[in-house]
Design a protein around this motif. Structure first.
Motif, PDB file in Angstrom:
ATOM      1  N   GLN A   1       0.824  -1.210   0.000  1.00 61.19           N
ATOM      2  CA  GLN A   1       0.000   0.000   0.000  1.00 61.19           C
ATOM      3  C   GLN A   1       0.856   1.257   0.000  1.00 61.19           C
ATOM      4  N   LYS A   2       1.952   1.221   0.741  1.00 62.31           N
ATOM      5  CA  LYS A   2       2.852   2.369   0.808  1.00 62.31           C
ATOM      6  C   LYS A   2       3.802   2.425  -0.388  1.00 62.31           C
ATOM      7  N   ARG A   3       3.763   1.365  -1.211  1.00 63.21           N
ATOM      8  CA  ARG A   3       4.642   1.257  -2.386  1.00 63.21           C
ATOM      9  C   ARG A   3       6.110   1.398  -1.976  1.00 63.21           C
ATOM     10  N   LEU A   4       6.467   0.706  -0.884  1.00 62.56           N
ATOM     11  CA  LEU A   4       7.840   0.686  -0.410  1.00 62.56           C
ATOM     12  C   LEU A   4       8.503  -0.605  -0.900  1.00 62.56           C
ATOM     13  N   GLY A   5       9.577  -0.481  -1.611  1.00 61.10           N
ATOM     14  CA  GLY A   5      10.251  -1.665  -2.117  1.00 61.10           C
ATOM     15  C   GLY A   5      11.210  -1.313  -3.232  1.00 61.10           C
ATOM     16  N   PHE A   6      11.770  -2.338  -3.814  1.00 59.56           N
ATOM     17  CA  PHE A   6      12.770  -2.158  -4.866  1.00 59.56           C
ATOM     18  C   PHE A   6      12.168  -2.462  -6.237  1.00 59.56           C
ATOM     19  N   ILE A   7      12.628  -1.734  -7.233  1.00 52.78           N
ATOM     20  CA  ILE A   7      12.125  -1.935  -8.595  1.00 52.78           C
ATOM     21  C   ILE A   7      13.251  -2.315  -9.571  1.00 52.78           C
ATOM     22  N   PHE A   8      14.426  -2.654  -9.038  1.00 53.99           N
ATOM     23  CA  PHE A   8      15.549  -2.943  -9.945  1.00 53.99           C
ATOM     24  C   PHE A   8      15.489  -4.350 -10.535  1.00 53.99           C
ATOM     25  N   VAL A   9      14.608  -5.216 -10.017  1.00 53.44           N
ATOM     26  CA  VAL A   9      14.521  -6.577 -10.554  1.00 53.44           C
ATOM     27  C   VAL A   9      13.691  -6.562 -11.838  1.00 53.44           C
ATOM     28  N   PRO A  10      14.288  -6.899 -12.979  1.00 49.32           N
ATOM     29  CA  PRO A  10      13.542  -6.880 -14.248  1.00 49.32           C
ATOM     30  C   PRO A  10      12.590  -8.069 -14.356  1.00 49.32           C
ATOM     31  N   ASP A  11      11.420  -7.802 -14.897  1.00 53.92           N
ATOM     32  CA  ASP A  11      10.414  -8.849 -15.092  1.00 53.92           C
ATOM     33  C   ASP A  11      10.669  -9.530 -16.433  1.00 53.92           C
ATOM     34  N   ASP A  12      11.866 -10.114 -16.548  1.00 52.34           N
ATOM     35  CA  ASP A  12      12.284 -10.724 -17.814  1.00 52.34           C
ATOM     36  C   ASP A  12      13.358 -11.766 -17.531  1.00 52.34           C
ATOM     37  N   VAL A  13      13.061 -13.014 -17.826  1.00 52.70           N
ATOM     38  CA  VAL A  13      13.993 -14.102 -17.546  1.00 52.70           C
ATOM     39  C   VAL A  13      15.196 -14.079 -18.477  1.00 52.70           C
ATOM     40  N   ARG A  14      15.090 -13.357 -19.591  1.00 48.60           N
ATOM     41  CA  ARG A  14      16.162 -13.360 -20.604  1.00 48.60           C
ATOM     42  C   ARG A  14      17.211 -12.278 -20.378  1.00 48.60           C
ATOM     43  N   VAL A  15      17.032 -11.451 -19.342  1.00 49.05           N
ATOM     44  CA  VAL A  15      17.989 -10.382 -19.091  1.00 49.05           C
ATOM     45  C   VAL A  15      19.357 -10.966 -18.758  1.00 49.05           C
ATOM     46  N   LYS A  16      20.412 -10.276 -19.169  1.00 51.74           N
ATOM     47  CA  LYS A  16      21.770 -10.723 -18.897  1.00 51.74           C
ATOM     48  C   LYS A  16      22.248 -10.141 -17.568  1.00 51.74           C
TER      49      LYS A  16
END
Length: 217
Positions: free
Chosen positions: A142-157
């Motif tokens: 709800q507070k939108r506290l967290g990290f966003i650096f994890v890409p939602d893509d299994v193919r990322v290098k």
């Protein structure tokens, strides 16, 4: 049959709230991933029951559950194995810290033997820990506290250098704590402040470097 239903239902809920905590910390949309999390939680609960109650391989249960976490986040959430490993260890350690705090708090009024036995008492303790974890996950979301650096893509290098290498090494250390120390604490029937402090210190180190990666992303 009653013991199985009690164990399976509580363990499924427990695993589900760990997934929700992971999704909250790493800002993954809960509604989109909820069906996958429920399915994965049921599989993990069944695995836990078989390992502990049928095959009596308690010492291998924590590492197997951790592996399930990593595999399910990788395959069902479509996350690169490196990030799946980081997310799984972070979420698992976070839940262990909550369990340690609850157990240490309960021991002020209740002997540890009465908390861990019989099965109903143990499951009530797990349910309490799960509800607290769920509340934390909902609050973070709800507070939108967290990290966003994890890409939602299994193919990322991913290159194991710099912060990635540090996060990987700390995650390995965290997995050793999960699969070793936690089992021994439960097996011996006691929880010490040192164990809780060790788990808390590890998760704080992970979060510190994760924050640095977030700022550099």
């Amino acid at each position: 049959m009653q013991d199985f239903l009690l164990d399976f239902s509580i363990n499924t809920f427990e695993a589900l709230v760990v997934y929700l905590l992971i999704m909250a910390v790493f800002r993954f949309p809960m509604r989109r991933h909820l069906p996958f999390a429920i399915l994965a939680s049921a599989v993990m609960a069944q695995t836990s029951y078989l390992m502990r109650m049928v095959f009596h391989l308690d010492s291998y249960t924590p590492i197997l559950i951790l592996l399930w976490l990593i595999v399910f986040i990788w395959l069902l959430f479509r996350v690169h194995p490196f990030y799946s490993f980081l997310m799984s260890v972070s979420g698992y350690l976070g839940y262990v810290v909550i369990q340690c705090v609850v157990l240490i708090g309960l021991q002020i009024w209740i002997p540890i033997e009465d908390i861990l036995t019989p099965l109903l008492h143990l499951k009530l303790m797990q349910l309490l820990c799960s509800v607290i974890t769920l509340a934390i996950a909902i609050w973070l979301n709800q507070k939108r506290l967290g990290f966003i650096f994890v890409p939602d893509d299994v193919r990322v290098k991913v290159k194991l250098t710099g912060l990635n290498l540090i996060l990987f090494c700390i995650s390995v250390a965290g997995s050793l704590i999960i699969t070793g120390v936690v089992h021994n604490v439960v097996k011996r029937g006691y929880v010490t402040t040192a164990v809780g402090a060790g788990c808390l210190l590890t998760i704080l180190i992970i979060l510190n470097f994760a924050y640095k990666k977030e700022m550099g992303a």
